[in-house]
Design a protein around this motif. Structure first.
Motif, short mmCIF file in Angstrom:
data_model
loop_
_atom_site.label_atom_id
_atom_site.label_comp_id
_atom_site.label_asym_id
_atom_site.label_seq_id
_atom_site.Cartn_x
_atom_site.Cartn_y
_atom_site.Cartn_z
N GLN A 21 0.84 -1.19 0.00
CA GLN A 21 0.00 0.00 0.00
C GLN A 21 0.88 1.25 0.00
OE1 GLN A 21 -3.20 -0.19 -0.30
NE2 GLN A 21 -3.63 1.99 -0.24
N ASP A 73 -5.26 0.87 4.85
CA ASP A 73 -5.34 1.37 3.48
C ASP A 73 -6.23 2.61 3.44
OD1 ASP A 73 -8.00 0.51 3.48
OD2 ASP A 73 -7.62 -1.26 2.25
N ASP A 531 2.17 6.85 1.08
CA ASP A 531 1.02 6.66 0.20
C ASP A 531 0.66 7.92 -0.58
OD1 ASP A 531 0.92 4.17 1.35
OD2 ASP A 531 -0.78 4.61 2.67
#
Length: 537
Positions: A21, A73, A531
């Motif tokens: 992720q 996530d 991310d």
């Protein structure tokens, strides 16, 4: 993918066949040359130590410097961190985690199962004096309560390194949401050799060794934190942002001004500003549900004022506060008026029927006056209390409004403003009457709220000790369906009113249009620099 829904097989082998992720840059997107992300902090980070940190803002920093077994996530689901997968025994009480073999500390040494064992024992060890020691007891790790109480040695804690890449955890009773609890920073590994060599100084910039996607380059307390990309991180190849900068700005209005001047990429919105900013900057102004509840905690313990030991007085104070005015006129950012503790959007939770929530505000005020009179307070015996809050223009606005509302029922509030560290130290020492407090869920399940008000909680600063409440919470730990018990706990809180619920949060903030990857659909709003990415304008 929710692990908690898979506990049906006799032996659960959870193979987390998830992709890393990290920053998911769509094909055809052009990245900016500048990959620095600068964000706002209201308060100074009290500790860079995962086992000692207690603050939400501290957690935002620590998630980038360290990595636990699992991450979240963009929607709040679990994805691999140091752990790739885990098995669960038939009785649901033994978890065996398979760790990745390419996890490294920022000094190049491997991260092993022993690093987790050391960290968890350290968390529970009374010598560490962690305010979050209670969390490992909430996780029901075997022998945690006795270790925390000093009745057992830390090496008796139910966590074992079977080998360098296999971690075994034994818990006292099956708990479906146990894996979700592992995203909390207190469970992150720490480097034993570095801590033993440097003592309390191990968290200084240049000395701190972490296993996250970033390393600590600079930390000027109360001013700035600078983190730079960690090339030893197992997924450094997919980490796009190379620098994270946090600026501490105690005034949220000043924070917005500096955002508009281009000094910040993200800042929380001052109260009342969302309607205007959303109209003028629709691609930057954001409001989403956020797993936090805003309350006034009441000191009902021995050091608290005598008046607050009377539930009638506590109810009167709560009834007199008009939540709709606070939410609709002061905040104006999508927050929900609160008459209970657990956030309305918490997964699997339903707010029970709380009687006073259905009254008109006029009815609440009238009932508040009756209760105060029954308790012996009135013109000839006025009630005066102190309300403390930490430095923030928004908290000040709400406190002033609350004082005006309570004046309607004959209660005088003296307002005290303290910097964050002083504010929290006073609360921990029960040196307050009423105190502004907010709790942000450590995970997305109602127990993260309701455990806090139990007698064993390390954050029950108002010292609300109620046997019936404790019994309900204890029973919920082994219930097949804990919701009715969670609702019963909420009704006890509404009846005893050790806290005054004010509102359930929305995360209301400004984010530059060229910053992508923000997890708007994650109720916890847990973000990771790895991310995110900045696109070319």
């Amino acid at each position: 993918m929710k692990i908690t829904t898979l506990l049906a097989s006799s032996v659960l082998a959870l193979s987390l066949a998830w992709q890393a992720q990290a920053a998911n840059v769509p094909e055809g997107v052009t990245l900016a040359q500048n990959q620095t992300y600068t964000f706002w902090l209201l308060d100074a980070i009290k500790s860079m130590d995962p086992q000692l940190n207690t603050d939400v803002e501290g957690s935002d920093v620590l998630r980038n410097l360290f990595e636990g077994l699992y991450n979240e996530d963009s929607k709040g689901g679990l994805v691999p961190g140091v752990a790739l997968s885990h098995d669960v025994s038939e009785d649901g009480k033994t978890y065996t985690f398979q760790l990745r073999d390419d996890a490294k500390w920022s000094n190049g040494e491997p991260v092993t199962a022993n690093d987790f064992v050391y960290a968890w024992r350290r968390l529970a060890d009374p010598k560490t004096a962690s305010e979050y020691a209670w969390y490992i007891e909430l996780m029901q790790v075997e022998n945690a309560a006795d270790v925390i109480a000093g009745k057992m040695a830390p090496d008796q804690l139910g966590v074992t390194a079977l080998d360098d890449h296999t971690l075994e955890v034994k818990i006292a009773a099956p708990m479906p949401y146990f894996p979700q609890m592992l995203v909390h920073t207190s469970t992150f590994p720490v480097p034993q050799k570095v801590i033993e060599a440097n003592g309390d100084n191990w968290t200084r910039a240049g000395t701190l060794v972490g296993n996250g996607a970033y390393t600590l380059t600079e930390h000027t307390l109360g001013e700035r934190v600078v983190m730079t990309k960690n090339d030893t991180y197992w997924d450094a190849e997919h980490t796009v942002l190379d620098t994270l900068i946090a600026l501490t700005i105690n005034d949220v209005n000043q924070g917005l001004t500096r955002y508009m001047a281009g000094e910040l990429d993200r800042v929380d919105m001052p109260a009342g500003q969302y309607p205007r900013m959303e109209k003028e900057y629709p691609d930057q102004a954001i409001s989403v549900p956020y797993n936090c509840s805003y309350i006034y905690m009441l000191n009902v313990g021995p050091k608290g004022p005598e008046a607050l030991k009377d539930a009638r007085v506590r109810k009167a104070l709560s009834y007199a506060i008009d939540r709709d005015v606070i939410v609709d006129r002061i905040l104006q950012g999508g927050q929900h008026a609160a008459y209970n503790w657990t956030h309305w959007a918490t997964a699997g939770f339903e707010i029970p029927d709380i009687e006073y929530a259905d009254w008109t505000q006029a009815e609440r005020v009238e009932k508040a006056k009756e209760l105060l009179a029954e308790a012996g307070y009135g013109p000839d015996h006025p009630l005066t209390l102190r309300l403390q809050y930490n430095t923030s223009e928004d908290h000040k606005k709400i406190a002033i409004a609350a004082s005006q509302m309570l004046k309607q029922i004959g209660v005088t509030l003296t307002l005290d403003n303290y910097e964050w560290k002083v504010h929290t130290d006073r609360m921990q020492n029960q040196d307050f009457d009423m105190a502004r407090y907010a709790w942000c869920g450590d995970y997305n399940e109602a127990s993260t709220y309701l455990d806090l008000m139990a007698s064993y909680s390390g954050h029950n600063n108002g010292q609300f000790y109620n046997d019936a409440y404790d019994a309900v919470i204890k029973q919920s730990k082994t219930a097949e369906d804990p919701l009715p018990l969670y609702q019963e706990a909420e009704l006890i809180l509404a009846d005893q009113m050790p806290i005054i619920p004010i509102y359930h949060y929305a995360k209301v903030f400004m984010l530059k249009e060229d910053i992508k990857g923000w997890p708007v659909d994650n109720l916890n709003q847990s973000w990771y620099g790895k991310d995110l990415y900045r696109v070319a304008e």
